[in-house]
Scaffold this motif. Structure first.
Motif, mmCIF file in Angstrom:
data_model
loop_
_atom_site.group_PDB
_atom_site.id
_atom_site.type_symbol
_atom_site.label_atom_id
_atom_site.label_comp_id
_atom_site.label_asym_id
_atom_site.label_seq_id
_atom_site.Cartn_x
_atom_site.Cartn_y
_atom_site.Cartn_z
ATOM 1 N N ILE A 140 0.832 -1.206 0.000
ATOM 2 C CA ILE A 140 0.000 0.000 0.000
ATOM 3 C C ILE A 140 0.860 1.246 0.000
ATOM 4 N N ALA A 141 1.962 1.202 0.762
ATOM 5 C CA ALA A 141 2.851 2.362 0.822
ATOM 6 C C ALA A 141 3.465 2.650 -0.544
ATOM 7 N N VAL A 142 3.907 1.580 -1.225
ATOM 8 C CA VAL A 142 4.541 1.765 -2.541
ATOM 9 C C VAL A 142 3.553 2.371 -3.531
ATOM 10 N N GLY A 143 2.365 1.763 -3.623
ATOM 11 C CA GLY A 143 1.355 2.266 -4.565
ATOM 12 C C GLY A 143 0.957 3.689 -4.259
ATOM 13 N N GLY A 144 0.742 3.965 -2.972
ATOM 14 C CA GLY A 144 0.329 5.304 -2.565
ATOM 15 C C GLY A 144 1.400 6.335 -2.867
ATOM 16 N N LEU A 145 2.654 5.991 -2.570
ATOM 17 C CA LEU A 145 3.762 6.917 -2.817
ATOM 18 C C LEU A 145 3.848 7.266 -4.303
ATOM 19 N N LEU A 146 3.717 6.238 -5.122
ATOM 20 C CA LEU A 146 3.815 6.447 -6.571
ATOM 21 C C LEU A 146 2.784 7.475 -7.038
ATOM 22 N N ILE A 147 1.528 7.261 -6.659
ATOM 23 C CA ILE A 147 0.470 8.164 -7.109
ATOM 24 C C ILE A 147 0.692 9.558 -6.524
ATOM 25 N N ALA A 148 1.050 9.614 -5.246
ATOM 26 C CA ALA A 148 1.208 10.912 -4.586
ATOM 27 C C ALA A 148 2.316 11.733 -5.239
ATOM 28 N N VAL A 149 3.465 11.095 -5.490
ATOM 29 C CA VAL A 149 4.590 11.839 -6.065
ATOM 30 C C VAL A 149 4.220 12.388 -7.441
ATOM 31 N N VAL A 150 3.608 11.540 -8.261
ATOM 32 C CA VAL A 150 3.262 12.010 -9.603
ATOM 33 C C VAL A 150 2.194 13.095 -9.529
ATOM 34 N N ALA A 151 1.240 12.944 -8.611
ATOM 35 C CA ALA A 151 0.193 13.964 -8.470
ATOM 36 C C ALA A 151 0.804 15.304 -8.079
ATOM 37 N N VAL A 152 1.730 15.284 -7.113
ATOM 38 C CA VAL A 152 2.371 16.524 -6.685
ATOM 39 C C VAL A 152 3.144 17.143 -7.857
ATOM 40 N N ARG A 153 3.870 16.295 -8.573
ATOM 41 C CA ARG A 153 4.681 16.802 -9.680
ATOM 42 C C ARG A 153 3.793 17.452 -10.733
ATOM 43 N N ILE A 154 2.671 16.824 -11.022
ATOM 44 C CA ILE A 154 1.791 17.347 -12.064
ATOM 45 C C ILE A 154 1.139 18.650 -11.607
ATOM 46 N N SER A 155 0.815 18.730 -10.324
ATOM 47 C CA SER A 155 0.200 19.969 -9.844
ATOM 48 C C SER A 155 1.201 21.121 -9.911
#
Lengths: 331, 263, 337
Positions: free
Chosen positions: A308-323
């Motif tokens: 869960i941590a790996v999947g969540g981190l992946l989405i979070a990092v990309v979301a932050v980068r895109i924002s």
């Protein structure tokens, strides 16, 4: 005076950053890595020991090598999800040549690379010449290569490889494990190739704007085939390390590895849409994933929560980068 | 039918570029039907026509971006076979394409040298194709200075530049590579009025300093009448007019574009 | 082939070939689907030739029952791909919904209808997470669903561990094991999903919006379509259909475990592509996906019946998939250079 100095420093820094557009991204990714190490140094026992570090790096070397290949494929605007099956097929061939048929290890290694080149060429040819979207091509070859591996090797496990291969897996050179050396060379080569050679420049152009590259006289098909060939060779390299570390080969090897590698590369800042490949970012991305998983393990977190941590981190990092980079996120 | 006028005889010497009986079919559709034209040395030739009249198809067929169905291309009176855009550039034909000639995610030096990167002189360059970024960068600075473009950050992706600056980089690239013929597809489209003026001035300046011949596709009559010496008019895949600017008027050209004067 | 189109005199009666080409141009979806149907028929003929028992009512009902879950997932994935998206997390969503069924029906004695609703709701909730990240946070779908694929599987593993839950109530098992007119209820359920999906995509305003968003997002935005809502809805639908597929899946196997349906996302994407839906968005062939699912089911079943080892099956499956897709893209390029 003081005020001037305060203004001057940022300007100088800004100029430096201007000259290296990937720098802010790398710094941010590196910051994330440091943060993670800091957190785990409190929660996990013995996290800072040299043996843990060595272990993490050795484990990660496979992902780093594959990450270099995938970064190059993504840079040219394509994707490859078949690398796990290439590894399965290459491992099977390596095992059969050396164990079943008793050829010397040199022949086995050569055969491994031939498999990698063959698979990479097949992916590249279908993508660049037959012009099937690469996600479809490699989805098909994901099944096909694995099928070939099963067909050749069944489910037998081949063991007891010659000492040279075992040395690649668990030996050291100047106190540093051999897989780390190999990964280091792969990263160095990938960085120089992509950023400082003519072909690397062409690959980036093809991924950035294929039409413009074509009109500038660049052969886009050959560029794409080259990228897939590199992925194939990197898969062969990873195969050798995997087999050497386990001192065993089996047709099921490498299954599902593509997801971890894709996650590492994306964490590192390489664009999924082509034209931007950050080899050093992929290195950091692979390290982040490994440290996250090992750190959680040593902190006593159950394996399932690590997922869960790996999947969540992946989405979070990309979301932050895109924002933060709206131009890239808009479709 | 339209009758060929030979401008060539008056100038002596062969035209810089001559296209004879170019045809191009897409499937069953005739995009170009027997088009011939000449480009004289040092001339700025305008190509006008409505959307879909075949202007872009014509230059793409001549420069090898498309494979033409039939017809011949002559450079300085010699028949040449141009299979692809690389060959066209080797023969001295540089093309600035509408909107698609630059890789937006790469920086200005990379774009300027796209496909023709400077290689390091030592063994590194010979053996591995290592590129000489420093040299590419300094030559870009020189070029941008001569064409009067100011770029704050040379390492930034080119998409950070304004449309006019991007177009100037594209035109400057063609001049840098010393094309004898530069073909411009809508060079001043989609950019601001001031920048349009700058790009047109750049074209005239390059003609004077480098002695280059230009072909310029444009929708804009003002631009054609400002810089072109001659204009050919396309309609429905055919050439319907070939006129010297001093002998014609906007009304006549517009009439040919729409087909009104032939009706 | 070229004799037909170019040299036909206008006053001559139009050749059959010409009429076919006209029909193909006017109804590309139907033409594409017909091509897929021919592949299906050819496969049936081949397997019938090898083993006559292949086309028996019993075997056909077995194939349909095995394929029902793929068909249901294929309808959802067709919508997702039509909006130029992708969903890698469906296998993990099936695991979460299956976990729900196991918890409610095996570990507790909830009524079956309640468990069914809960399973679909769990799937929908997963879809909401995907949809929110794709539509609102604008993270590329490949990344989002790669992440949630890991996360959802993690949830199922945390709850179930390595347990295998079985002994489901008969009312649930009836879905896959009962017979209505010789076919399992799950087959009718799949048929219902196909019909609803087909009607929704082709005859409703939502369907038009889905095609518009996938075909040209900018144009769709400028014409006032709420892109976020369309994308969000499609991912929620995909989640809900994954829940339905989980019901069919669990009912057929009579068991649940956390690792169920691992890797099916690739099969489902493959069958949608086999059915002719373009990965570039703006086109969705529901019936094509139905046929694609049947091709996949028939291949798996047929290769087994005709005595191929499971190792050989995988190789042949991969080859056929690559071959069909290469043929398709070659054809498409010939039609539109």
């Amino acid at each position: 005076m003081i005020e001037q100095a305060m203004i001057k420093v940022p300007v100088a820094l800004r100029k430096r950053l201007d000259a290296a557009p990937d720098a802010p991204l790398l710094i941010a990714t590196f910051g994330l890595l440091l943060l993670m190490i800091l957190v785990f140094s409190f929660t996990a026992e013995n996290f800072f020991s040299l043996s843990v570090l060595r272990n993490i790096l050795t484990q990660t070397s496979i992902y780093i090598i594959l990450g270099v290949g995938l970064t190059i494929v993504l840079t040219v605007g394509e994707i490859d999800i078949s690398m796990g099956s290439i590894i399965g097929l290459a491992a099977t061939v390596l095992g059969m040549t050396v164990i079943t048929w008793g050829y010397p290890i040199g022949v086995g290694l050569l055969a491994t690379f031939i498999v990698g080149v063959f698979c990479g060429f097949m992916n590249g040819f279908l993508t660049a010449v037959v012009r099937v979207p690469s996600i479809i091509v490699t989805l098909g070859t994901l099944t096909f290569f694995r099928g070939l591996a099963y067909l050749l090797g069944g489910s037998t496990v081949m063991v007891e490889f010659p000492p040279f291969l075992v040395w690649i897996g668990s030996g050291s050179l100047v106190g540093i494990p051999v897989p780390i050396w190999i990964a280091f060379i792969a990263v160095l080569w990938g960085y120089l190739f992509l950023k400082h050679t003519r072909i690397g420049q062409h690959l980036t152009a093809v991924g950035g704007n294929g039409e413009a590259a074509r009109l500038a006289g660049i052969n886009t098909r050959i560029c794409k085939i080259i990228a897939f060939l590199i992925m194939g060779v990197m898969s062969a390299l990873a195969t050798i390390i995997i087999v050497a570390r386990m001192d065993a080969s089996q047709s099921v090897m490498g299954k599902g590895i593509e997801l971890q590698v894709l996650a590492a590369v994306v964490l590192g800042g390489t664009s999924l849409f082509g034209g931007r490949g950050v080899i050093l970012g992929s290195l950091l991305g692979a390290l982040i994933l490994s440290i996250l998983q090992t750190g959680l393990l040593l902190s006593g977190v159950v394996h399932f929560w690590q997922l869960i941590a790996v999947g969540g981190l992946l989405i979070a990092v990309v979301a932050v980068r895109i924002s933060r980079e709206p131009a890239e996120g808009k479709t | 039918m339209f009758i060929e006028t030979t401008v060539q005889a008056s100038q002596g010497g062969a035209p810089a570029l001559e296209a004879r009986n170019i045809c191009k079919n897409f499937g069953g559709i005739k995009a170009l039907d027997d088009v011939s034209f000449q480009l004289n040395k040092g001339e700025i030739l305008g190509i006008v026509g409505d959307n879909g009249a075949g202007k872009s198809t014509l230059i793409k067929s001549v420069t090898g971006a498309y494979r033409k169905s039939s017809g011949d291309v002559l450079l300085n009176g010699n028949s040449v076979e141009i299979e692809n855009t690389r060959k066209a550039r080797e023969l001295g034909i540089e093309t600035v394409y509408q909107a698609s000639g630059l890789v937006e995610v790469m920086d200005a030096p990379s774009n300027l040298f796209l496909g023709r990167e400077k290689i390091q002189s030592g063994w590194l360059g010979q053996a591995f194709g290592f590129i000489n970024r420093r040299k590419m960068r300094s030559e870009t600075v020189d070029l941008l200075k001569t064409v009067n473009i100011k770029v704050r950050n040379l390492s930034a992706p080119i998409r950070n530049l304004s449309g006019g600056q991007q177009q100037s980089v594209a035109v400057g690239r063609a001049a840098y590579w010393q094309g004898e013929i530069i073909i411009l597809d809508e060079p001043a489209n989609n950019i601001g009025v001031d920048q349009q003026r700058a790009v047109l001035a750049l074209i005239e300046r390059i003609r004077e300093t480098h002695g280059v011949s230009f072909i310029m596709i444009s929708h804009n009559m003002d631009h054609i009448f400002k810089v072109a010496d001659r204009v050919i008019i396309m309609r429905g895949g055919r050439k319907v007019g070939d006129l010297r600017i001093e002998d014609t008027t906007r009304e006549e050209v517009v009439g040919l574009i729409t087909g009104a004067s032939l009706a | 082939m070229s004799f037909s189109s170019k040299h036909a005199e206008p006053d001559q009666p139009r050749s059959v070939m010409q009429k076919l080409l006209d029909w193909k141009e006017a109804y590309p979806d139907a033409a594409s689907t017909t091509a897929t149907a021919f592949i299906l028929l050819a496969l049936l003929a081949i397997f019938y030739g090898v083993n006559e028992r292949f086309i028996s009512l019993l075997n056909i009902s077995i194939i349909l029952n095995q394929t029902a879950a793929y068909i249901i997932l294929g309808v959802g994935m067709t919508l997702v791909i039509a909006i130029k998206g992708i969903d890698l997390s469906i296998g993990s969503i099936v695991a979460v919904s299956g976990m729900m069924l196991g918890l409610l029906l095996v570990n507790n004695d909830f009524p079956v209808w309640f468990a069914l609703i809960a399973a679909v709701a769990a799937g929908s909730l997963c879809g909401v997470a995907n949809g929110y990240c794709v539509a609102n946070l604008r993270v590329p779908a490949l990344i989002v669903t790669l992440g949630t694929m890991i996360v959802f599987r993690g949830v199922a593993l945390i709850v179930l561990g390595h347990d295998i839950l079985f002994r489901y109530p008969d009312a649930l098992l009836w879905i896959a094991r009962g017979r209505i007119l010789g076919l399992a209820p799950s087959v009718y359920l799949a048929a219902l999903v196909v019909i609803l999906g087909f009607v929704m995509l082709n005859y409703t305003s939502f369907g038009k919006r889905v095609i518009a968003v996938g075909g040209n997002e900018e144009a769709a935005r400028l014409s006032g379509i709420n892109i976020r809502r369309v994308k969000f809805t499609v991912y929620v639908l995909m989640g809900a259909l994954s829940g339905v597929a989980a019901i069919v899946w669990v009912a057929r196997l009579n068991s649940t475990q956390a690792s169920v349906a691992t890797g099916i996302e690739f099969h489902v994407i493959a069958l949608v592509v086999l059915g002719g839906t373009s990965l570039f968005g703006g086109r969705g062939l529901i019936i094509g996906s139905l046929l694609g699912a049947l091709i996949l089911g028939i291949l798996e079943n047929g290769l087994g019946v005709t005595g191929f080892s499971s190792f050989m099956q995988q190789t042949v499956l991969g080859l056929i998939f690559i071959g069909v897709v290469a043929l398709r893209s070659w054809q498409a390029r010939r039609a539109d250079p």
